[in-house]
Write a protein that holds these residues in place. Structure first.
Motif, short mmCIF file in Angstrom:
data_model
loop_
_atom_site.label_atom_id
_atom_site.label_comp_id
_atom_site.label_asym_id
_atom_site.label_seq_id
_atom_site.Cartn_x
_atom_site.Cartn_y
_atom_site.Cartn_z
N TYR A 1 -1.68 52.93 45.31
CA TYR A 1 -2.37 53.94 46.11
C TYR A 1 -1.50 55.17 46.24
CZ TYR A 1 -5.59 50.23 47.11
OH TYR A 1 -6.52 49.23 46.97
N ALA A 2 -2.00 56.31 45.83
CA ALA A 2 -1.23 57.56 45.86
C ALA A 2 -1.20 58.12 47.27
CB ALA A 2 -1.84 58.57 44.90
N LEU A 3 -0.01 58.45 47.75
CA LEU A 3 0.13 59.06 49.08
C LEU A 3 0.31 60.58 48.97
CD1 LEU A 3 2.47 56.66 51.05
CD2 LEU A 3 0.03 56.56 50.78
N PHE B 1 -1.30 63.58 50.72
CA PHE B 1 -2.76 63.49 50.72
C PHE B 1 -3.26 62.91 52.04
CE2 PHE B 1 -2.54 62.36 45.91
CZ PHE B 1 -2.28 63.68 45.61
N ILE B 2 -2.37 62.26 52.79
CA ILE B 2 -2.82 61.50 53.96
C ILE B 2 -2.83 62.37 55.21
CG2 ILE B 2 -2.12 59.29 53.00
CD1 ILE B 2 0.35 59.37 54.69
N VAL C 1 0.03 49.36 52.13
CA VAL C 1 -0.95 50.28 52.74
C VAL C 1 -1.19 49.85 54.18
CG1 VAL C 1 -3.36 51.05 52.63
CG2 VAL C 1 -2.05 50.80 50.55
N VAL C 2 -1.11 50.79 55.10
CA VAL C 2 -1.27 50.50 56.52
C VAL C 2 -2.72 50.13 56.81
CG1 VAL C 2 -1.15 51.51 58.84
CG2 VAL C 2 0.59 52.06 57.15
N TYR D 1 -10.98 52.75 55.08
CA TYR D 1 -10.58 53.68 54.03
C TYR D 1 -11.78 54.01 53.16
CZ TYR D 1 -5.66 53.05 55.12
OH TYR D 1 -4.46 53.04 55.75
N ILE D 2 -11.79 55.25 52.69
CA ILE D 2 -12.92 55.69 51.85
C ILE D 2 -13.03 54.82 50.60
CG2 ILE D 2 -13.78 57.60 50.43
CD1 ILE D 2 -12.63 59.51 52.54
N HIS D 3 -11.87 54.48 50.00
CA HIS D 3 -11.94 53.70 48.77
C HIS D 3 -12.46 52.28 49.01
CE1 HIS D 3 -7.72 52.87 50.16
NE2 HIS D 3 -8.12 51.65 49.89
N ASP E 1 -20.45 57.85 47.67
CA ASP E 1 -19.62 58.99 48.11
C ASP E 1 -19.56 59.01 49.64
OD1 ASP E 1 -18.05 61.22 47.95
OD2 ASP E 1 -19.59 62.55 47.17
N HIS F 1 -18.99 61.91 52.70
CA HIS F 1 -18.76 63.30 53.11
C HIS F 1 -18.07 63.28 54.46
CE1 HIS F 1 -20.76 65.04 49.77
NE2 HIS F 1 -21.92 64.48 50.04
N LYS G 1 -16.32 64.90 58.02
CA LYS G 1 -16.71 65.84 59.07
C LYS G 1 -16.10 67.22 58.81
CE LYS G 1 -16.76 66.21 64.04
NZ LYS G 1 -16.31 65.67 65.32
N ILE H 1 -20.54 61.13 56.67
CA ILE H 1 -21.83 60.67 56.11
C ILE H 1 -21.55 59.81 54.89
CG2 ILE H 1 -23.95 61.44 54.97
CD1 ILE H 1 -23.74 64.00 56.71
#
Lengths: 93, 173
Positions: free
Chosen positions: B8-10, B28-29, B93-94, B102-104, B123, B125, B127, B135
């Motif tokens: 996982y890329a941070l 990225f976090i 990963v925390v 997580y989105i993934h 996907d 979206h 906020k 969403i």
């Protein structure tokens, strides 16, 4: 130039009627609307709308902080997908 | 080194900083303080070809995030890492707090509404993109957009990759 105070905020009458009916009946159905320019009034709080962004209807759940804004502010018409040619980035951690 | 684990890329490594092998880090976090707990990391141009490093120091400064690795002790070695990705393995990963995902993990989950199968989440979206709330976008023609609110999300099972939703009739039209 801002809107005249004498006129008050613009709220679409048909939309307001729908909201009032919904509040009376206590139902929490989703209200579909094209009226992006309609101001969010305190009666809208707690209801969910789907507002058209030119392409599709975007869901919006109204909370107190949104009062005074327009419905269209929460249904963006453009979605930023990153600059072309850059690698996609994972978001995690 | 090739490691058969999910990476996982941070973030990405930025320009070198100072003469002792420190470098700037573009994260990225969202929760930057998580970086202070880093110990074992992997750096590489992609998740397949990575090299393991030990973190010596992480500083969150006004100028950005500055990282020092135990193995990198001069400016030239730090310069060589510029532009590469910093990864952690799945175990590092925390875990997100309850009710957060997580989105993934969410992408790819099958969504059901009662007995009806709506499709998979393709996907998310956020906020901060200008929407009223997060969403989830569910595949189909047309796509179904469901706001991530407790009264619409009945159950989320990340292990089984299943999500149950309720009262979403208004979004299906």
């Amino acid at each position: 130039m801002s809107r005249s105070i004498k006129k008050g905020p613009f709220v679409d009458p048909k939309l307001l009627q729908k909201v009032k009916e919904m509040q009376k009946s206590g139902q929490k159905k989703v209200i579909k609307s094209y009226r992006r320019s309609s101001t969010i009034t305190p009666e809208f709080v707690g209801l969910t709308f789907t507002v058209h962004n030119g392409n599709k209807f975007i869901p919006i759940y109204v909370h107190e902080g949104m009062v005074g804004h327009k419905l269209g502010e929460f249904a963006p018409t453009r979605i930023f997908r990153g600059h072309p040619g850059l690698k996609s980035e994972a978001s995690t951690g | 080194m090739i490691i058969n684990k999910n990476m996982y890329a941070l973030g990405t490594i930025g320009r070198s900083y100072g003469v002792r092998g420190q470098f700037k880090f573009k994260s990225f976090i969202e929760y930057k303080r998580r970086l202070l707990t880093l110990k074992k990391i992997y750096i590489g141009p992609d998740d397949k070809t990575v090299k393991q490093y030990e973190v010596y120091d992480v500083r969150l400064t006004r100028d950005g995030i500055i990282i020092k690795l135990r193995e990198i002790n001069d400016r030239e070695s730090a310069k060589a890492l510029n532009g590469q990705y910093l990864f952690v393995t799945e175990e590092d990963v925390v875990k997100p707090p309850e009710g957060h995902y997580y989105i993934h993990d969410i992408i790819g989950c099958a969504v059901t509404f009662g007995r009806k199968k709506l499709g998979k989440v393709i996907d998310v979206h956020r906020k901060h993109e200008g929407f009223a709330q997060d969403i989830w976008v569910i595949e189909g023609k047309p796509e179904i957009w469901i706001p991530v609110l407790p009264h619409y999300i009945k159950k989320v099972d990340i292990k089984k990759k299943k999500i149950a939703v309720q009262d979403v009739e208004g979004f299906l039209e």
